[in-house]
Design a protein around this motif. Sequence first.
Motif, PDB file in Angstrom:
ATOM      1  N   GLU A 266      -1.918 -18.567  -6.059  1.00 49.58           N
ATOM      2  CA  GLU A 266      -2.079 -19.453  -7.206  1.00 49.58           C
ATOM      3  C   GLU A 266      -1.904 -20.913  -6.780  1.00 49.58           C
ATOM      4  O   GLU A 266      -2.651 -21.790  -7.227  1.00 49.58           O
ATOM      5  CB  GLU A 266      -1.054 -19.084  -8.296  1.00 49.58           C
ATOM      6  CG  GLU A 266      -1.120 -19.936  -9.553  1.00 49.58           C
ATOM      7  CD  GLU A 266      -2.487 -19.983 -10.209  1.00 49.58           C
ATOM      8  OE1 GLU A 266      -3.225 -18.983 -10.135  1.00 49.58           O
ATOM      9  OE2 GLU A 266      -2.817 -21.038 -10.784  1.00 49.58           O
ATOM     10  N   ILE A 267      -0.939 -21.171  -5.880  1.00 49.83           N
ATOM     11  CA  ILE A 267      -0.738 -22.541  -5.379  1.00 49.83           C
ATOM     12  C   ILE A 267      -2.004 -23.004  -4.630  1.00 49.83           C
ATOM     13  O   ILE A 267      -2.481 -24.121  -4.823  1.00 49.83           O
ATOM     14  CB  ILE A 267       0.511 -22.602  -4.468  1.00 49.83           C
ATOM     15  CG1 ILE A 267       1.774 -22.370  -5.309  1.00 49.83           C
ATOM     16  CG2 ILE A 267       0.611 -23.949  -3.756  1.00 49.83           C
ATOM     17  CD1 ILE A 267       3.037 -22.114  -4.503  1.00 49.83           C
ATOM     18  N   ALA A 268      -2.553 -22.095  -3.809  1.00 45.72           N
ATOM     19  CA  ALA A 268      -3.788 -22.420  -3.073  1.00 45.72           C
ATOM     20  C   ALA A 268      -4.929 -22.694  -4.053  1.00 45.72           C
ATOM     21  O   ALA A 268      -5.718 -23.627  -3.872  1.00 45.72           O
ATOM     22  CB  ALA A 268      -4.151 -21.278  -2.130  1.00 45.72           C
ATOM     23  N   ALA A 269      -4.995 -21.875  -5.127  1.00 49.18           N
ATOM     24  CA  ALA A 269      -6.062 -22.041  -6.125  1.00 49.18           C
ATOM     25  C   ALA A 269      -5.908 -23.372  -6.862  1.00 49.18           C
ATOM     26  O   ALA A 269      -6.906 -24.057  -7.130  1.00 49.18           O
ATOM     27  CB  ALA A 269      -6.040 -20.881  -7.114  1.00 49.18           C
ATOM     28  N   LEU A 270      -4.670 -23.771  -7.165  1.00 53.80           N
ATOM     29  CA  LEU A 270      -4.441 -25.053  -7.853  1.00 53.80           C
ATOM     30  C   LEU A 270      -4.917 -26.214  -6.981  1.00 53.80           C
ATOM     31  O   LEU A 270      -5.547 -27.156  -7.474  1.00 53.80           O
ATOM     32  CB  LEU A 270      -2.955 -25.227  -8.191  1.00 53.80           C
ATOM     33  CG  LEU A 270      -2.387 -24.319  -9.285  1.00 53.80           C
ATOM     34  CD1 LEU A 270      -0.902 -24.584  -9.468  1.00 53.80           C
ATOM     35  CD2 LEU A 270      -3.108 -24.529 -10.602  1.00 53.80           C
ATOM     36  N   MET A 271      -4.621 -26.123  -5.680  1.00 53.59           N
ATOM     37  CA  MET A 271      -5.075 -27.179  -4.775  1.00 53.59           C
ATOM     38  C   MET A 271      -6.608 -27.177  -4.696  1.00 53.59           C
ATOM     39  O   MET A 271      -7.230 -28.236  -4.680  1.00 53.59           O
ATOM     40  CB  MET A 271      -4.455 -26.988  -3.389  1.00 53.59           C
ATOM     41  CG  MET A 271      -2.974 -27.316  -3.384  1.00 53.59           C
ATOM     42  SD  MET A 271      -2.296 -27.553  -1.761  1.00 53.59           S
ATOM     43  CE  MET A 271      -2.201 -25.902  -1.183  1.00 53.59           C
ATOM     44  N   ALA A 272      -7.197 -25.968  -4.667  1.00 53.50           N
ATOM     45  CA  ALA A 272      -8.654 -25.856  -4.595  1.00 53.50           C
ATOM     46  C   ALA A 272      -9.311 -26.451  -5.849  1.00 53.50           C
ATOM     47  O   ALA A 272     -10.344 -27.119  -5.761  1.00 53.50           O
ATOM     48  CB  ALA A 272      -9.058 -24.397  -4.429  1.00 53.50           C
ATOM     49  N   ILE A 273      -8.687 -26.242  -7.005  1.00 56.90           N
ATOM     50  CA  ILE A 273      -9.236 -26.792  -8.254  1.00 56.90           C
ATOM     51  C   ILE A 273      -9.218 -28.328  -8.208  1.00 56.90           C
ATOM     52  O   ILE A 273     -10.183 -28.990  -8.601  1.00 56.90           O
ATOM     53  CB  ILE A 273      -8.455 -26.258  -9.479  1.00 56.90           C
ATOM     54  CG1 ILE A 273      -8.741 -24.768  -9.666  1.00 56.90           C
ATOM     55  CG2 ILE A 273      -8.832 -27.015 -10.752  1.00 56.90           C
ATOM     56  CD1 ILE A 273      -7.769 -24.069 -10.592  1.00 56.90           C
ATOM     57  N   CYS A 274      -8.126 -28.894  -7.682  1.00 51.64           N
ATOM     58  CA  CYS A 274      -8.026 -30.361  -7.546  1.00 51.64           C
ATOM     59  C   CYS A 274      -9.117 -30.879  -6.607  1.00 51.64           C
ATOM     60  O   CYS A 274      -9.783 -31.879  -6.900  1.00 51.64           O
ATOM     61  CB  CYS A 274      -6.656 -30.768  -7.013  1.00 51.64           C
ATOM     62  SG  CYS A 274      -5.358 -30.542  -8.206  1.00 51.64           S
ATOM     63  N   VAL A 275      -9.291 -30.194  -5.477  1.00 50.67           N
ATOM     64  CA  VAL A 275     -10.305 -30.635  -4.506  1.00 50.67           C
ATOM     65  C   VAL A 275     -11.698 -30.513  -5.121  1.00 50.67           C
ATOM     66  O   VAL A 275     -12.552 -31.397  -4.953  1.00 50.67           O
ATOM     67  CB  VAL A 275     -10.202 -29.806  -3.193  1.00 50.67           C
ATOM     68  CG1 VAL A 275     -11.353 -30.138  -2.253  1.00 50.67           C
ATOM     69  CG2 VAL A 275      -8.880 -30.081  -2.502  1.00 50.67           C
ATOM     70  N   PHE A 276     -11.944 -29.407  -5.873  1.00 50.68           N
ATOM     71  CA  PHE A 276     -13.250 -29.200  -6.515  1.00 50.68           C
ATOM     72  C   PHE A 276     -13.515 -30.321  -7.524  1.00 50.68           C
ATOM     73  O   PHE A 276     -14.596 -30.885  -7.587  1.00 50.68           O
ATOM     74  CB  PHE A 276     -13.253 -27.844  -7.222  1.00 50.68           C
ATOM     75  CG  PHE A 276     -14.631 -27.351  -7.581  1.00 50.68           C
ATOM     76  CD1 PHE A 276     -15.319 -26.501  -6.733  1.00 50.68           C
ATOM     77  CD2 PHE A 276     -15.237 -27.738  -8.769  1.00 50.68           C
ATOM     78  CE1 PHE A 276     -16.580 -26.037  -7.049  1.00 50.68           C
ATOM     79  CE2 PHE A 276     -16.505 -27.283  -9.100  1.00 50.68           C
ATOM     80  CZ  PHE A 276     -17.167 -26.438  -8.233  1.00 50.68           C
ATOM     81  N   ARG A 277     -12.505 -30.644  -8.316  1.00 54.44           N
ATOM     82  CA  ARG A 277     -12.668 -31.648  -9.371  1.00 54.44           C
ATOM     83  C   ARG A 277     -12.893 -33.042  -8.776  1.00 54.44           C
ATOM     84  O   ARG A 277     -13.726 -33.808  -9.251  1.00 54.44           O
ATOM     85  CB  ARG A 277     -11.418 -31.628 -10.284  1.00 54.44           C
ATOM     86  CG  ARG A 277     -11.290 -32.790 -11.257  1.00 54.44           C
ATOM     87  CD  ARG A 277     -12.421 -32.812 -12.265  1.00 54.44           C
ATOM     88  NE  ARG A 277     -12.388 -33.994 -13.117  1.00 54.44           N
ATOM     89  CZ  ARG A 277     -12.936 -35.163 -12.814  1.00 54.44           C
ATOM     90  NH1 ARG A 277     -13.564 -35.315 -11.664  1.00 54.44           N
ATOM     91  NH2 ARG A 277     -12.885 -36.176 -13.651  1.00 54.44           N
TER      92      ARG A 277
ATOM     93  N   LYS B 209     -16.810 -29.025  -2.217  1.00 58.01           N
ATOM     94  CA  LYS B 209     -16.954 -28.051  -3.309  1.00 58.01           C
ATOM     95  C   LYS B 209     -17.064 -26.630  -2.777  1.00 58.01           C
ATOM     96  O   LYS B 209     -16.470 -25.700  -3.333  1.00 58.01           O
ATOM     97  CB  LYS B 209     -18.204 -28.401  -4.157  1.00 58.01           C
ATOM     98  CG  LYS B 209     -18.003 -29.612  -5.063  1.00 58.01           C
ATOM     99  CD  LYS B 209     -18.945 -29.574  -6.229  1.00 58.01           C
ATOM    100  CE  LYS B 209     -18.978 -30.880  -7.013  1.00 58.01           C
ATOM    101  NZ  LYS B 209     -17.725 -31.205  -7.660  1.00 58.01           N
ATOM    102  N   ILE B 210     -17.809 -26.465  -1.694  1.00 60.31           N
ATOM    103  CA  ILE B 210     -17.967 -25.115  -1.128  1.00 60.31           C
ATOM    104  C   ILE B 210     -16.624 -24.604  -0.597  1.00 60.31           C
ATOM    105  O   ILE B 210     -16.219 -23.471  -0.866  1.00 60.31           O
ATOM    106  CB  ILE B 210     -19.050 -25.112  -0.007  1.00 60.31           C
ATOM    107  CG1 ILE B 210     -20.427 -25.352  -0.631  1.00 60.31           C
ATOM    108  CG2 ILE B 210     -19.049 -23.796   0.763  1.00 60.31           C
ATOM    109  CD1 ILE B 210     -21.526 -25.655   0.370  1.00 60.31           C
ATOM    110  N   GLY B 211     -15.900 -25.464   0.114  1.00 63.26           N
ATOM    111  CA  GLY B 211     -14.596 -25.070   0.666  1.00 63.26           C
ATOM    112  C   GLY B 211     -13.618 -24.640  -0.416  1.00 63.26           C
ATOM    113  O   GLY B 211     -12.987 -23.578  -0.331  1.00 63.26           O
TER     114      GLY B 211
END
Lengths: 111, 150
Positions: A41-52, A90-92
Motif C-alpha cells: 500500500e505504501i508503494a502504491a501511494l508513492m506510485a499514485i503520487c508519481v502518476f499524478r 506513468k508506465i513505471g
Amino acid sequence: MKNFLKNPNVLAVVQLIISIAETIVLIFFTSCSVWLAVLMEIAALMAICVFRFSYRFAKWNNRWHSLWYRKNAVREGDDEPSDIAVAGYKIGSGIVLVLQTFVLLIFAMLV
Amino acid sequence: MKEKTSTAAVVFTYAFAIFAVIVMVATMLLHGGFGMWTLNRDNWDTCLTVRSGIENGALNPYGSNDCYIMFTCDERYRVSDVEVTYILSNEYSNMGRQKTTYVGALGPGETYECKFTADFNFNSGDLSDLMGMMHISVQIVAVSGKYSLA
C-alpha cells in the motif's frame, strides 16, 4: 461529466480508493501477511503520487539532468519534457499499481 | 506548455479500476464470502487462544507424561476449517518437532483439546528447575481457516 472523469485529481482519487480497497481485501480475505499488504500500500501511494505528478517529475528530471551533465544549463522554457519522458513515469508507476492487483490475484487462487 | 491528461492515462486508470474490482469481488467470493475472513499467522490471536501444559498430578521427570494443547475460540467469533502448525518445546523433553493439528470448526467459547505424550529426561540440573518442566512453550508456525463474527 466527461471532463470531470478526465481530471487528473479524479484519476488519482480513483486509484487511491482502489488501492486502499485492495489492501483491505488482502488483509481480511486472504492469507497474505499484514506487513506485505501494508508495504504494498505504501508503494502504491508513492506510485499514485508519481502518476499524478509525472509531468512535474519529468520536468524536474530535465532540470537536474541539465544541472549535473551540461556545461551550459538549459534556459527557462527549454526544460519542457517530452511525451515519452512523461509516459516513462506513468508506465513505471502504473506497473507498481497493477502489481498490487496481481498479488491479490495470486493470493485469491491460494484457497 | 500546460500539463495535459493523456487519453492513455484515463484509459489505464479506469481499466485498472474495473480489473481490480473484478479481482476483489472474486477474492471475497472464493474466500468464504462477505463477512467471513481468512485466518493467518498474523491475525489468529484475534479469535483463538492457545494453552498448553502437562496433565495435573502426572508429572514424571524421568519418563512419559500426558500433555495437552488447547485451542479456545473467542466468545465474539466462530471459526471453521482451522488447521494449526506449531512447535512445542521444553528443554527437558523430547518435544521440539513441528506438528500440524486439524482443529476444525469451533463455536464461540468452544475448546478443542489435543493430547499427546512427551518423554522427559531430568538427569541434570537443580531440582528447583522442576517447575520449568511444567512449562511448555508453543510457537505458532502457520494457521489456516476462516473466521467470522459470532
